[in-house]
Write a protein that holds these residues in place. Structure first.
Motif, mmCIF file in Angstrom:
data_model
loop_
_atom_site.group_PDB
_atom_site.id
_atom_site.type_symbol
_atom_site.label_atom_id
_atom_site.label_comp_id
_atom_site.label_asym_id
_atom_site.label_seq_id
_atom_site.Cartn_x
_atom_site.Cartn_y
_atom_site.Cartn_z
ATOM 1 N N PRO A 178 46.468 -83.022 41.361
ATOM 2 C CA PRO A 178 45.687 -82.692 40.049
ATOM 3 C C PRO A 178 45.234 -81.920 39.585
ATOM 4 O O PRO A 178 43.456 -81.351 40.233
ATOM 5 C CB PRO A 178 45.585 -84.202 39.545
ATOM 6 C CG PRO A 178 45.087 -84.826 40.593
ATOM 7 C CD PRO A 178 46.037 -84.147 41.795
ATOM 8 N N TYR A 179 45.361 -81.269 38.570
ATOM 9 C CA TYR A 179 44.374 -79.630 38.181
ATOM 10 C C TYR A 179 44.033 -80.063 36.551
ATOM 11 O O TYR A 179 44.832 -80.498 35.632
ATOM 12 C CB TYR A 179 44.864 -79.025 38.165
ATOM 13 C CG TYR A 179 46.148 -78.061 37.712
ATOM 14 C CD1 TYR A 179 45.751 -77.163 36.451
ATOM 15 C CD2 TYR A 179 47.013 -78.206 38.378
ATOM 16 C CE1 TYR A 179 46.836 -77.260 36.019
ATOM 17 C CE2 TYR A 179 48.426 -77.386 37.743
ATOM 18 C CZ TYR A 179 48.102 -77.252 36.294
ATOM 19 O OH TYR A 179 49.715 -77.300 35.582
ATOM 20 N N VAL A 180 43.234 -79.505 35.998
ATOM 21 C CA VAL A 180 43.146 -79.150 34.692
ATOM 22 C C VAL A 180 42.684 -77.784 34.323
ATOM 23 O O VAL A 180 41.902 -77.611 34.946
ATOM 24 C CB VAL A 180 41.410 -80.442 34.652
ATOM 25 C CG1 VAL A 180 40.655 -80.268 33.008
ATOM 26 C CG2 VAL A 180 42.043 -81.539 34.864
ATOM 27 N N TRP A 181 43.041 -77.759 32.862
ATOM 28 C CA TRP A 181 42.826 -76.228 32.077
ATOM 29 C C TRP A 181 42.019 -76.241 31.299
ATOM 30 O O TRP A 181 42.072 -77.550 30.834
ATOM 31 C CB TRP A 181 43.548 -75.475 32.445
ATOM 32 C CG TRP A 181 43.297 -74.115 31.585
ATOM 33 C CD1 TRP A 181 42.996 -72.864 31.535
ATOM 34 C CD2 TRP A 181 43.332 -73.954 30.196
ATOM 35 N NE1 TRP A 181 42.158 -72.133 30.525
ATOM 36 C CE2 TRP A 181 42.705 -72.811 29.728
ATOM 37 C CE3 TRP A 181 43.516 -74.705 29.027
ATOM 38 C CZ2 TRP A 181 42.684 -72.009 29.166
ATOM 39 C CZ3 TRP A 181 43.463 -74.321 27.925
ATOM 40 C CH2 TRP A 181 43.474 -73.223 27.478
ATOM 41 N N ILE A 182 40.809 -75.882 31.173
ATOM 42 C CA ILE A 182 40.138 -76.020 29.602
ATOM 43 C C ILE A 182 39.786 -74.265 29.363
ATOM 44 O O ILE A 182 39.039 -73.871 30.252
ATOM 45 C CB ILE A 182 38.528 -76.470 29.777
ATOM 46 C CG1 ILE A 182 39.194 -78.700 30.309
ATOM 47 C CG2 ILE A 182 38.257 -77.046 28.387
ATOM 48 C CD1 ILE A 182 39.498 -78.552 30.818
ATOM 49 N N CYS A 239 43.136 -77.650 23.324
ATOM 50 C CA CYS A 239 42.704 -77.060 23.816
ATOM 51 C C CYS A 239 42.430 -76.770 25.091
ATOM 52 O O CYS A 239 41.060 -76.257 26.152
ATOM 53 C CB CYS A 239 41.365 -77.902 22.992
ATOM 54 S SG CYS A 239 41.803 -77.907 21.440
ATOM 55 N N GLY A 240 43.167 -77.819 25.767
ATOM 56 C CA GLY A 240 43.504 -77.940 27.595
ATOM 57 C C GLY A 240 44.146 -79.163 27.656
ATOM 58 O O GLY A 240 45.202 -79.782 27.069
ATOM 59 N N ILE A 264 37.041 -81.088 28.365
ATOM 60 C CA ILE A 264 36.021 -81.069 29.974
ATOM 61 C C ILE A 264 36.537 -82.946 30.053
ATOM 62 O O ILE A 264 37.172 -83.372 31.078
ATOM 63 C CB ILE A 264 35.629 -80.707 30.789
ATOM 64 C CG1 ILE A 264 35.475 -79.699 30.469
ATOM 65 C CG2 ILE A 264 34.912 -81.563 31.946
ATOM 66 C CD1 ILE A 264 33.675 -78.167 31.279
ATOM 67 N N ALA A 265 35.679 -83.602 29.364
ATOM 68 C CA ALA A 265 35.395 -85.304 29.011
ATOM 69 C C ALA A 265 36.998 -84.894 28.662
ATOM 70 O O ALA A 265 37.429 -86.688 30.018
ATOM 71 C CB ALA A 265 34.616 -85.572 28.552
ATOM 72 N N HIS A 266 37.296 -85.139 28.078
ATOM 73 C CA HIS A 266 38.591 -85.402 27.099
ATOM 74 C C HIS A 266 39.851 -85.234 28.386
ATOM 75 O O HIS A 266 40.436 -86.876 28.933
ATOM 76 C CB HIS A 266 39.204 -84.344 26.510
ATOM 77 C CG HIS A 266 40.459 -85.136 25.220
ATOM 78 N ND1 HIS A 266 41.110 -85.291 23.901
ATOM 79 C CD2 HIS A 266 41.613 -84.970 26.115
ATOM 80 C CE1 HIS A 266 42.159 -85.111 23.968
ATOM 81 N NE2 HIS A 266 42.509 -85.267 25.510
#
Length: 231
Positions: free
Chosen positions: A92-96, A76-77, A144-146
């Motif tokens: 670092p990066y995050v995708w959601i 899911c992300g 996002i929090a995860h």
């Protein structure tokens, strides 16, 4: 913070929003891969955002019509880090993704429920009402929090994780999937708050906003823990 990296240094718990970039023209298309997300970040830092190779973190949030490699099937992300050859620094990066049209039953739990297979005997639980009225967006908020919890505690695969394989780690939010309140586990989300419209939540935000976010693993308690814990 309870978590440390491989050097023994404390991991920061402070996040400050320094800017936003909106790609309304879908400059990289509506079908992305884990690798192509880095090109999206490169476009953002070239166009508007600062490139902070020291303590930066980039979030890539996509709309409900954007497809991602493995989205809805396995993820899911996710979080990873950029390559200097593409973005110009290791960050670092995050995708959601927004699952509203593609797989709310997987990525917007508990605001959507899996459909039972005929003859399986599976009984879906009651769907919960999203605190902001949109299952896709409220689902994204929890993811996002995860991911922020995991990228903070294991930003470069050099922090805290469970298991023996750093390339497939079990991180602090993975250990608490589906748990949002005390007593949660085994398919039960746990005890959460409800407002007068019966929307569920466990944290309060600015301007009266309410959110439902997943719990994470607490090292001192040796169990999942969150802001609405009863003990």
């Amino acid at each position: 913070m309870l978590y440390r990296d491989q050097t023994g240094s404390n991991i920061t718990g402070t996040l400050v929003l320094s800017g936003e970039f909106h790609d309304r023209t879908y400059s990289h298309g509506s079908h992305l891969t884990r690798f192509s997300v880095q090109s999206v970040i490169r476009t953002a830092v070239t166009s508007k955002l600062p490139l902070n190779g020291l303590n930066g973190l980039y979030l890539v949030l996509t709309s409900d019509d954007v497809e991602m490699q493995e989205f809805c099937r396995a993820i899911c992300g996710f979080h990873y880090f950029t390559f200097p050859s593409i973005v110009g620094a290791t960050v670092p990066y995050v995708w959601i993704g927004n699952s509203k049209k593609q797989c709310p039953e997987m990525c917007a739990y508990p605001f959507a429920q899996p459909k039972p297979f005929p003859g399986s005997g599976f009984m879906a639980r009651e769907k919960m009402k999203p605190p902001n009225g949109d299952a896709g967006i409220d689902g994204m908020i929890s993811v996002i929090a995860h991911e922020l919890a995991e990228v903070s505690s294991n930003p470069m695969l050099n922090g805290w994780y469970g298991g023996e394989d750093a390339t497939a780690p079990t991180e602090i939010a993975d250990l608490c999937l589906g748990v949002y309140g005390s007593g949660g586990g085994g398919g039960y989300m746990g005890s959460v708050y409800k407002d007068r419209w019966r929307n569920v939540y466990n944290v309060n935000g600015v301007r009266g906003r309410k959110y439902l976010i997943q719990w994470v693993w607490d090292l001192t308690r040796n169990r999942c823990f969150g802001p609405n814990a009863m003990n």
